[in-house]
Design an enzyme around this catalytic site. Structure first.
Site, PDB file in Angstrom:
ATOM      1  N   GLN A 100       0.826  -1.209   0.000  1.00 41.98           N
ATOM      2  CA  GLN A 100       0.000   0.000   0.000  1.00 41.98           C
ATOM      3  C   GLN A 100       0.854   1.250   0.000  1.00 41.98           C
ATOM      4  OE1 GLN A 100      -2.722   0.548   3.188  1.00 41.98           O
ATOM      5  NE2 GLN A 100      -1.429  -0.338   4.757  1.00 41.98           N
ATOM      6  N   GLY A 101       0.475   2.183  -0.847  1.00 40.86           N
ATOM      7  CA  GLY A 101       1.249   3.404  -1.033  1.00 40.86           C
ATOM      8  C   GLY A 101       0.455   4.631  -0.647  1.00 40.86           C
ATOM      9  N   SER A 125       1.770   6.729   2.435  1.00 37.73           N
ATOM     10  CA  SER A 125       2.708   7.680   3.042  1.00 37.73           C
ATOM     11  C   SER A 125       3.743   8.184   2.050  1.00 37.73           C
ATOM     12  CB  SER A 125       3.432   7.011   4.209  1.00 37.73           C
ATOM     13  OG  SER A 125       2.515   6.448   5.103  1.00 37.73           O
ATOM     14  N   GLU A 140      -8.391  -1.586   7.554  1.00 39.87           N
ATOM     15  CA  GLU A 140      -7.111  -1.749   8.256  1.00 39.87           C
ATOM     16  C   GLU A 140      -7.286  -1.537   9.759  1.00 39.87           C
ATOM     17  OE1 GLU A 140      -4.074   0.958   6.890  1.00 39.87           O
ATOM     18  OE2 GLU A 140      -2.468  -0.383   7.566  1.00 39.87           O
ATOM     19  N   ASN A 156      -2.188   6.573  16.776  1.00 36.72           N
ATOM     20  CA  ASN A 156      -3.259   6.563  17.775  1.00 36.72           C
ATOM     21  C   ASN A 156      -3.697   7.970  18.173  1.00 36.72           C
ATOM     22  OD1 ASN A 156      -3.098   3.854  17.512  1.00 36.72           O
ATOM     23  ND2 ASN A 156      -2.824   3.410  19.696  1.00 36.72           N
ATOM     24  N   GLU A 157      -2.801   8.947  18.018  1.00 34.60           N
ATOM     25  CA  GLU A 157      -3.240  10.325  18.297  1.00 34.60           C
ATOM     26  C   GLU A 157      -4.340  10.710  17.290  1.00 34.60           C
ATOM     27  OE1 GLU A 157      -0.035   9.408  18.029  1.00 34.60           O
ATOM     28  OE2 GLU A 157       0.628   9.692  20.095  1.00 34.60           O
TER      29      GLU A 157
HETATM   30  C1  LIG Z   1       5.282  -0.943  10.831  1.00 31.79           C
HETATM   31  C2  LIG Z   1       4.780   0.132   9.917  1.00 31.79           C
HETATM   32  C3  LIG Z   1       4.266  -0.201   8.686  1.00 31.79           C
HETATM   33  C4  LIG Z   1       3.840   0.788   7.795  1.00 31.79           C
HETATM   34  N1  LIG Z   1       3.390   0.407   6.554  1.00 31.79           N
HETATM   35  C5  LIG Z   1       2.990   1.367   5.693  1.00 31.79           C
HETATM   36  C6  LIG Z   1       2.554   1.000   4.373  1.00 31.79           C
HETATM   37  O1  LIG Z   1       2.549  -0.188   3.997  1.00 31.79           O
HETATM   38  N2  LIG Z   1       2.171   1.984   3.534  1.00 31.79           N
HETATM   39  C7  LIG Z   1       2.160   3.292   3.896  1.00 31.79           C
HETATM   40  O2  LIG Z   1       1.758   4.124   3.101  1.00 31.79           O
HETATM   41  N3  LIG Z   1       2.582   3.678   5.132  1.00 31.79           N
HETATM   42  C8  LIG Z   1       2.993   2.746   6.034  1.00 31.79           C
HETATM   43  N4  LIG Z   1       3.441   3.113   7.289  1.00 31.79           N
HETATM   44  C9  LIG Z   1       3.546   4.526   7.608  1.00 31.79           C
HETATM   45  C10 LIG Z   1       2.469   5.018   8.558  1.00 31.79           C
HETATM   46  O3  LIG Z   1       1.218   5.055   7.920  1.00 31.79           O
HETATM   47  C11 LIG Z   1       2.896   6.400   9.057  1.00 31.79           C
HETATM   48  O4  LIG Z   1       4.081   6.220   9.806  1.00 31.79           O
HETATM   49  C12 LIG Z   1       1.832   7.057   9.915  1.00 31.79           C
HETATM   50  O5  LIG Z   1       0.699   7.379   9.161  1.00 31.79           O
HETATM   51  C13 LIG Z   1       2.376   8.325  10.589  1.00 31.79           C
HETATM   52  O6  LIG Z   1       2.922   9.189   9.634  1.00 31.79           O
HETATM   53  P1  LIG Z   1       4.395   9.788   9.838  1.00 31.79           P
HETATM   54  O7  LIG Z   1       5.318   8.647  10.114  1.00 31.79           O
HETATM   55  O8  LIG Z   1       4.688  10.665   8.682  1.00 31.79           O
HETATM   56  O9  LIG Z   1       4.334  10.623  11.171  1.00 31.79           O
HETATM   57  P2  LIG Z   1       3.747  12.094  11.341  1.00 31.79           P
HETATM   58  O10 LIG Z   1       2.451  12.216  10.631  1.00 31.79           O
HETATM   59  O11 LIG Z   1       4.822  13.069  11.003  1.00 31.79           O
HETATM   60  O12 LIG Z   1       3.460  12.141  12.887  1.00 31.79           O
HETATM   61  C14 LIG Z   1       4.509  12.319  13.867  1.00 31.79           C
HETATM   62  C15 LIG Z   1       3.856  12.387  15.242  1.00 31.79           C
HETATM   63  O13 LIG Z   1       2.980  13.535  15.299  1.00 31.79           O
HETATM   64  C16 LIG Z   1       1.655  13.132  15.655  1.00 31.79           C
HETATM   65  N5  LIG Z   1       0.671  13.934  14.919  1.00 31.79           N
HETATM   66  C17 LIG Z   1       0.715  14.268  13.600  1.00 31.79           C
HETATM   67  N6  LIG Z   1      -0.376  14.982  13.268  1.00 31.79           N
HETATM   68  C18 LIG Z   1      -1.132  15.089  14.388  1.00 31.79           C
HETATM   69  C19 LIG Z   1      -2.398  15.714  14.689  1.00 31.79           C
HETATM   70  N7  LIG Z   1      -3.099  16.346  13.745  1.00 31.79           N
HETATM   71  N8  LIG Z   1      -2.878  15.611  15.948  1.00 31.79           N
HETATM   72  C20 LIG Z   1      -2.180  14.943  16.916  1.00 31.79           C
HETATM   73  N9  LIG Z   1      -0.962  14.357  16.704  1.00 31.79           N
HETATM   74  C21 LIG Z   1      -0.460  14.427  15.453  1.00 31.79           C
HETATM   75  C22 LIG Z   1       1.551  11.678  15.240  1.00 31.79           C
HETATM   76  O14 LIG Z   1       0.563  10.998  15.970  1.00 31.79           O
HETATM   77  C23 LIG Z   1       2.968  11.171  15.545  1.00 31.79           C
HETATM   78  O15 LIG Z   1       3.076  10.846  16.901  1.00 31.79           O
HETATM   79  C24 LIG Z   1       3.884   2.145   8.180  1.00 31.79           C
HETATM   80  C25 LIG Z   1       4.381   2.491   9.445  1.00 31.79           C
HETATM   81  C26 LIG Z   1       4.841   1.507  10.301  1.00 31.79           C
HETATM   82  C27 LIG Z   1       5.384   1.909  11.648  1.00 31.79           C
END
Ligand SMILES: Cc1cc2nc3c(=O)[nH]c(=O)nc-3n(C[C@H](O)[C@H](O)[C@H](O)COP(=O)(O)OP(=O)(O)OC[C@H]3O[C@@H](n4cnc5c(N)ncnc54)[C@H](O)[C@@H]3O)c2cc1C
Length: 395
Positions: A125-126, A128, A245, A378-379
């Site tokens: 899945q794409g 991020s 999911e 979870n946030e």
């Molecule tokens: C094991 C694993 C598998 C994954 N597999 C995939 C995959 O197959 N395909 C894919 O597309 N992605 C995948 N991901 C990525 C995942 O979807 C993202 O890591 C996730 O959505 C968070 O985005 P980010 O890492 O850019 O963090 P950010 O969005 O930058 O967030 C950083 C921190 O800020 C907090 N935050 C951000 N915005 C807010 C808000 N509005 N209110 C409160 N808190 C906030 C977040 O909760 C987090 O704690 C995977 C991640 C993991 C860990």
């Protein structure tokens, strides 16, 4: 509410149990997030498919058994109880497939579902991107209309793509209208990863497995028949995928009730032995084990209510965020309890002579820590619950 299984459902359970007892590998396969382990898991997936256990709830024409949602839950319970391998096809069968059933054309269903069930097409899945995770609507990868070719030209980068380096296809969102409002103007594409202009670069996770990839698209041609749902309406389609999911399909209760049962067994093997030897035992550990078991059971009962809703035509909608919060936090607590039971032995990894259960508890703990991040952090889930389940004001 009727909390007993019917005779047919019990017979279905027995059939699952018997087949799994005869076929689940006695030695656990290497992690499906490594190249070698992924290949071994594919063989398992194909064995499942040949016996028509890979997608039990799908119609027979697509490789399933036409099982009810209740029977699917039973299958999942038996699957995890038997300690069967992780489903490396999960992003396809559990996330994309329900979306194709809901939004796909009959041609798309016939083209993709049987090959997905048979583990021939392997989907990642794409969503991020380097600058868009929680803020998914902020994605920059774009799709530009190619009228002459009858499709789109896709350019951009995806990241954190689970098992992307081992997969054949990617589904995801791309911006197809650059001037529309953020949540509008996105389209949902299904892209073969062997298309010209696609580069997939694998990279490692903190636990040492190679399970992630970055995927680069450089003017990649994607034909019109690979758009899922309406052009520019991809946000709604993507929300259906994320609901699978977070909600019912990706993490069914069987996974956690089985883990809780293994935790109780670990307690017997570690703490009861220590108590019999007269060693001091922290009574808090017993409490943690019991709590993990109760939490897993609570998730099972909650899911029965969820399935009742779905069967009666009501969608859980934003309530799937509650599921996600519950299972991800339960998983961390359950593994913390296990590490507490093991004490210093918890740090021994697979291959160490004294490693308990081949080091699986530490490996499971490390993966559990990612639960509050993937599938939407979870946030973010708490905000969804606050606003869309409880109806609280946005700020
Ligand atoms: C094991 C694993 C598998 C994954 N597999 C995939 C995959 O197959 N395909 C894919 O597309 N992605 C995948 N991901 C990525 C995942 O979807 C993202 O890591 C996730 O959505 C968070 O985005 P980010 O890492 O850019 O963090 P950010 O969005 O930058 O967030 C950083 C921190 O800020 C907090 N935050 C951000 N915005 C807010 C808000 N509005 N209110 C409160 N808190 C906030 C977040 O909760 C987090 O704690 C995977 C991640 C993991 C860990």
């Amino acid at each position: 509410m009727e909390l007993r299984w019917s005779d047919d459902e019990s017979a279905f359970r027995e059939a699952c149990r018997t087949w799994l007892a005869e076929h689940v590998p006695t030695t656990p396969l290497p992690s499906g997030d490594t190249a070698e382990g992924f290949a071994a898991h594919l063989e398992w997936e194909r064995l499942l498919f040949d016996a028509r256990w890979s997608v039990v709830s799908w119609p027979e024409e697509f490789g399933g058994r036409g099982a009810s949602l209740w029977e699917w839950l039973i299958f999942e319970e038996e699957y995890y109880r038997a300690g069967a391998p992780q489903r490396v096809t999960q992003n396809g069968i559990f996330l994309l497939a329900p979306t194709i059933f809901e939004f796909g054309t009959p041609e798309q269903q016939a083209r993709f579902l049987p090959r997905m069930a048979a583990a021939q097409d392997l989907w990642c899945q794409g969503w991020s991107e380097p600058d868009a995770g929680s803020d998914l609507a902020g994605i920059k990868s774009r799709a530009v209309r190619d009228d002459a070719g009858g499709g789109w030209r896709v350019t951009g980068q995806k990241t954190w793509t689970t098992r992307g380096a081992f997969c054949t296809h990617l589904f995801g969102l791309f911006r197809s209208d650059p001037v529309a409002e953020r949540h509008r103007g996105l389209s949902y594409f299904m892209v073969p990863l062997d298309a010209d202009g696609v580069t997939v670069r694998g990279f490692g996770r903190l636990d040492g497995d190679e399970g992630f990839a970055e995927v680069f698209f450089d003017d990649v041609f994607v034909s019109d028949d690979l758009v899922l749902g309406e052009v520019d309406q991809g946000w709604g389609v993507a929300m259906a995928t994320t609901s699978s999911e977070r909600g019912l399909t990706l993490r069914s209760p069987g996974r956690f009730t089985a883990a809780a049962a293994r935790l109780v067994d670990l307690y017997r093997r570690t703490i009861l032995d220590a108590a019999e030897r007269g060693d001091w035992v922290d009574p808090g550990l017993r409490q943690q084990v019991v709590q993990a078991w109760i939490d897993a059971e609570a998730y099972r009962l909650y899911t029965l209510a969820d399935v009742t809703d779905v069967v009666e035509g009501r969608s859980p909608g934003a309530r799937s965020s509650l599921n996600k919060l519950w299972w991800s936090e339960l998983d961390v607590r359950l593994h913390e309890a296990a590490l507490g039971l093991l004490g210093p032995l918890a740090e021994l990894e697979e291959g160490a002579p004294d490693a308990v259960d081949r080091g699986a508890w530490m490996k499971g703990f490390q993966f559990a820590l990612s639960g509050p991040i993937y599938a939407g952090t979870n946030e973010i889930q708490r905000s969804i619950v606050a606003e869309r389940v409880l109806g609280l004001p946005r700020k």
